[in-house]
Design a protein around this motif. Structure first.
Motif, PDB file in Angstrom:
ATOM      1  N   GLU A  32      72.699  51.892  48.110  1.00  0.00           N
ATOM      2  CA  GLU A  32      71.407  51.276  48.409  1.00  0.00           C
ATOM      3  C   GLU A  32      71.358  50.768  49.843  1.00  0.00           C
ATOM      4  N   SER A  54      71.221  56.827  36.864  1.00  0.00           N
ATOM      5  CA  SER A  54      69.838  57.070  37.289  1.00  0.00           C
ATOM      6  C   SER A  54      69.655  56.678  38.754  1.00  0.00           C
ATOM      7  N   THR A  56      66.408  55.753  41.436  1.00  0.00           N
ATOM      8  CA  THR A  56      64.987  55.453  41.558  1.00  0.00           C
ATOM      9  C   THR A  56      64.653  55.218  43.025  1.00  0.00           C
ATOM     10  N   THR A  58      61.349  54.559  45.716  1.00  0.00           N
ATOM     11  CA  THR A  58      59.933  54.219  45.898  1.00  0.00           C
ATOM     12  C   THR A  58      59.612  54.234  47.386  1.00  0.00           C
ATOM     13  N   ASN A  68      56.786  57.531  43.879  1.00  0.00           N
ATOM     14  CA  ASN A  68      57.996  57.215  43.122  1.00  0.00           C
ATOM     15  C   ASN A  68      58.735  58.495  42.736  1.00  0.00           C
ATOM     16  N   LEU A  70      62.154  59.497  40.299  1.00  0.00           N
ATOM     17  CA  LEU A  70      63.211  59.082  39.383  1.00  0.00           C
ATOM     18  C   LEU A  70      63.981  60.302  38.919  1.00  0.00           C
ATOM     19  N   ARG A  72      67.512  61.474  36.441  1.00  0.00           N
ATOM     20  CA  ARG A  72      68.610  61.134  35.541  1.00  0.00           C
ATOM     21  C   ARG A  72      69.864  61.866  36.012  1.00  0.00           C
TER      22      ARG A  72
END
Length: 407
Positions: A32, A54, A56, A58, A68, A70, A72
């Motif tokens: 991140e 996962s 994600t 944005t 967005n 997303l 898996r």
């Protein structure tokens, strides 16, 4: 290029970079932080939530509309060589040596690179890592030999799992089951084999000590979802490994009737240093380190082990682990500042030498079977304190010397 196309291109690069970092085994808070650093450079408003299962993303465009994404994913394996190449790629993008199109193309090349060491070297690395772990446990040369042989059998199952989804789903319990059956058969003709310890050494590549430590580190950094998921995944892996080993030993005892164990003369203390060298060298192969980075990572293993061993004589095992993790963290951050590479390259390999994942397995065996694989007093509390000491050592080292890189 129109703003809309530029936005799509930047977004595409960030998403592919996030997928690549996850594929190469980067933990959540480092991923991140790195993605946010790149997004800021690209002047892109973006937010990220990364977990072991996962991703994600944005994004906010010039019209303040949210986009967005997303996906898996499955928990990944470490590939520190590709991680280093990806970090260099980002540096080249930031310095202007590559355009965004070139960076996207290069990122795809890195993601598709085969194992630089090939099957044969990796095969022997698995066996050598099992033998090196047995040496670290101060067992006998007999146990080291059989641990190495069974480690090679585990390597065959790992290669098989790469081609078969069914084997992948049962890789850990199947490997530990077969190793336990083989160890029981060996113990039926050789009473000097410590069968449970040989099984543990053979499956050491699956023992999630590093995952537990990283999960606790993520929890300490307030990445609660990722840390909890990583810890629970590690615990389930331990359960699967122990069940396979327990079932294999039970079946082996029924079929082959192992002889009563006769303890052999333990290895000399100096063999621990040889074990650290072998273990660090084999981990360089298994973690796919580049040749030019491997010596620094191996040195990190010696820094961690030597500091921990020295401090343990004065402070005890738990604080010795703290000293080892602190020294390793400082060393890896200095490496990052001097070499302009991610500290993870040397940190994770050295951390494997310190993490007490094997003690969790031993404690699980003692709690369920009531039998001691090795005599380790207060193993439960000792293991917990060592894990906490490792996390604390890494936190303090980051305060003492900051890394140049977010990875």
């Amino acid at each position: 290029m129109p703003n809309a196309e530029t936005f799509k291109q930047k977004r595409r690069f960030i998403i592919r970079l996030g997928k690549a970092l996850h594929k190469f085994g980067t933990n959540s808070f480092r991923s991140e932080a790195h993605l946010q650093h790149v997004a800021d450079f690209l002047e892109l408003k973006a937010w990220f939530i990364i977990t072991p299962t996962s991703l994600t993303f944005t994004f906010l465009d010039d019209d303040d509309q949210e986009h967005n994404f997303l996906v898996r994913v499955k928990p990944s394996e470490l590939d520190l060589g590709s991680l280093a190449r990806t970090d260099e790629l980002v540096d080249e993008l930031i310095s202007g040596k590559r355009t965004l199109d070139e960076a996207l193309e290069r990122l795809e090349e890195i993601a598709e690179m085969p194992n630089p060491y090939g099957k044969l070297i990796s095969f022997f690395a698995f066996g050598a890592s099992s033998g090196a772990f047995a040496m670290l446990m101060h067992t006998s040369w007999n146990d080291v030999f059989w641990s190495t042989i069974l480690g090679l059998i585990v390597a065959l199952f790992i290669f098989w799992a790469e081609r078969s989804k069914r084997v992948t789903e049962m890789l850990e319990p199947l490997s530990s089951l077969v190793c336990a059956l083989a160890a029981s058969a060996i113990a039926s003709v050789d009473p000097k084999v410590n069968a449970p310890l040989v099984v543990l050494s053979a499956i050491i590549v699956f023992i999630p000590g590093l995952s537990l430590t990283l999960g606790l580190s993520e929890l300490s950094a307030r990445h609660l979802i990722s840390g909890t998921a990583r810890i629970m995944d590690a615990i389930m892996t331990l359960f699967k490994l122990y069940f396979g080993a327990f079932l294999g030993m039970a079946l082996g005892s029924f079929v082959w009737q192992p002889l009563p164990f006769e303890a052999s003369e333990p290895l000399n203390d100096w063999t621990a240093w040889l074990a650290v060298f072998i273990l660090s060298s084999t981990l360089s192969v298994l973690f796919r380190l580049r040749g030019k980075d491997a010596p620094w990572a191996i040195l990190g293993g010696f820094v961690a082990f030597g500091t921990s061993l020295w401090a343990s004589t004065y402070l005890g095992l738990a604080l010795g682990a703290f000293a080892g993790a602190f020294a390793l963290g400082v060393y890896s951050n200095l490496f990052s500042r001097v070499m302009n590479l991610p500290s993870s390259i040397v940190l994770l390999l050295g951390l494997v030498v310190l993490v007490p994942g094997s003690k969790v397995f031993i404690g699980l065996n003692t709690a369920i079977s009531g039998k001691e694989m090795l005599h380790v007093p207060d193993i439960g509390s000792q293991t917990f304190l060592i894990f906490m000491s490792l996390v604390a050592g890494l936190i303090f080292s980051n305060v003492a010397v900051r890394s140049r890189k977010s990875l």
